[in-house]
Design a protein around this motif. Structure first.
Motif, PDB file in Angstrom:
ATOM      1  N   ASP A  49     -26.905 -83.211 -96.717  1.00 16.58           N
ATOM      2  CA  ASP A  49     -26.704 -81.718 -96.295  1.00 16.58           C
ATOM      3  C   ASP A  49     -27.785 -80.794 -96.777  1.00 16.58           C
ATOM      4  OD1 ASP A  49     -24.799 -82.665 -94.350  1.00 16.58           O
ATOM      5  OD2 ASP A  49     -23.140 -82.065 -95.582  1.00 16.58           O
ATOM      6  N   VAL A  50     -28.528 -80.092 -95.994  1.00 20.37           N
ATOM      7  CA  VAL A  50     -29.140 -79.002 -96.492  1.00 20.37           C
ATOM      8  C   VAL A  50     -29.017 -77.676 -95.460  1.00 20.37           C
ATOM      9  CG1 VAL A  50     -31.508 -78.295 -96.891  1.00 20.37           C
ATOM     10  CG2 VAL A  50     -30.898 -80.682 -96.973  1.00 20.37           C
ATOM     11  N   ALA A  51     -28.965 -76.484 -96.433  1.00 15.62           N
ATOM     12  CA  ALA A  51     -29.143 -75.091 -95.692  1.00 15.62           C
ATOM     13  C   ALA A  51     -29.908 -74.365 -96.487  1.00 15.62           C
ATOM     14  CB  ALA A  51     -27.589 -74.593 -95.723  1.00 15.62           C
ATOM     15  N   GLU A  52     -30.919 -73.596 -96.006  1.00 14.41           N
ATOM     16  CA  GLU A  52     -31.788 -72.593 -96.162  1.00 14.41           C
ATOM     17  C   GLU A  52     -31.843 -71.351 -95.631  1.00 14.41           C
ATOM     18  OE1 GLU A  52     -35.319 -74.561 -97.657  1.00 14.41           O
ATOM     19  OE2 GLU A  52     -36.440 -72.775 -96.371  1.00 14.41           O
ATOM     20  N   VAL A  53     -31.719 -70.291 -96.462  1.00 12.10           N
ATOM     21  CA  VAL A  53     -31.712 -68.809 -96.067  1.00 12.10           C
ATOM     22  C   VAL A  53     -33.181 -68.257 -96.598  1.00 12.10           C
ATOM     23  CG1 VAL A  53     -30.631 -66.629 -95.905  1.00 12.10           C
ATOM     24  CG2 VAL A  53     -29.309 -68.620 -96.038  1.00 12.10           C
ATOM     25  N   SER A  54     -33.779 -67.683 -95.552  1.00  8.31           N
ATOM     26  CA  SER A  54     -35.119 -67.125 -95.840  1.00  8.31           C
ATOM     27  C   SER A  54     -35.609 -65.749 -95.174  1.00  8.31           C
ATOM     28  CB  SER A  54     -36.100 -68.346 -95.806  1.00  8.31           C
ATOM     29  OG  SER A  54     -36.318 -68.775 -94.636  1.00  8.31           O
ATOM     30  N   TYR A  55     -36.541 -65.244 -95.725  1.00  3.15           N
ATOM     31  CA  TYR A  55     -37.171 -64.119 -94.703  1.00  3.15           C
ATOM     32  C   TYR A  55     -38.061 -64.896 -93.839  1.00  3.15           C
ATOM     33  CZ  TYR A  55     -34.940 -60.777 -98.016  1.00  3.15           C
ATOM     34  OH  TYR A  55     -33.860 -60.099 -98.707  1.00  3.15           O
TER      35      TYR A  55
END
Length: 129
Positions: A49-55
């Motif tokens: 499982d992977v989650a990524e928050v970025s601009y």
């Protein structure tokens, strides 16, 4: 089968979104910084499982570069933050539902979860148990 959901979020502060998302879901994120992606926060679990928050803005873009390259998602340039989630159906659904519940006006850019019949319920954030 792995599910993937990509969300454009109408928030200016990605770090604040990460803190709210961690509190709502119990998913821990680690801060990263790269010359390619800029500042971003990522969760990776042993099961994939992977989650990524970025601009959304590309830190490598400079004046004189093509305008369409200023953002990672140029068709969603009015959204400052992007969330990308991949993994089990439960994980993707939980994180995506929490993002849409926490951030009114979020737009799902892409979702294999929806194609698999998994709905991102925007009613309230959910915690992984």
């Amino acid at each position: 089968m792995k599910s993937i959901t990509h969300i454009a979020v109408p928030e200016d502060d990605a770090e604040l979104l990460v803190m709210r998302l961690q509190k709502a879901t119990g998913v821990a994120f680690n801060a990263h910084d790269s010359s390619y992606k800029g500042e971003y926060w990522q969760h990776k679990s042993l099961n994939g499982d992977v989650a990524e928050v970025s601009y959304n803005d590309d830190p490598m873009w400079r004046d004189g570069d093509p305008e369409e390259e200023q953002f990672f998602q140029p068709e969603f340039s009015e959204f400052a933050v992007l969330v990308w989630v991949s993994g089990t159906a439960e994980f993707v659904s939980t994180v995506a539902s929490s993002v849409t519940a926490l951030c009114s006006g979020s737009v799902i850019i892409e979702s294999t979860a929806a194609q698999q019949g998994i709905q991102a319920d925007a009613a309230s954030p959910r915690r992984l148990t």
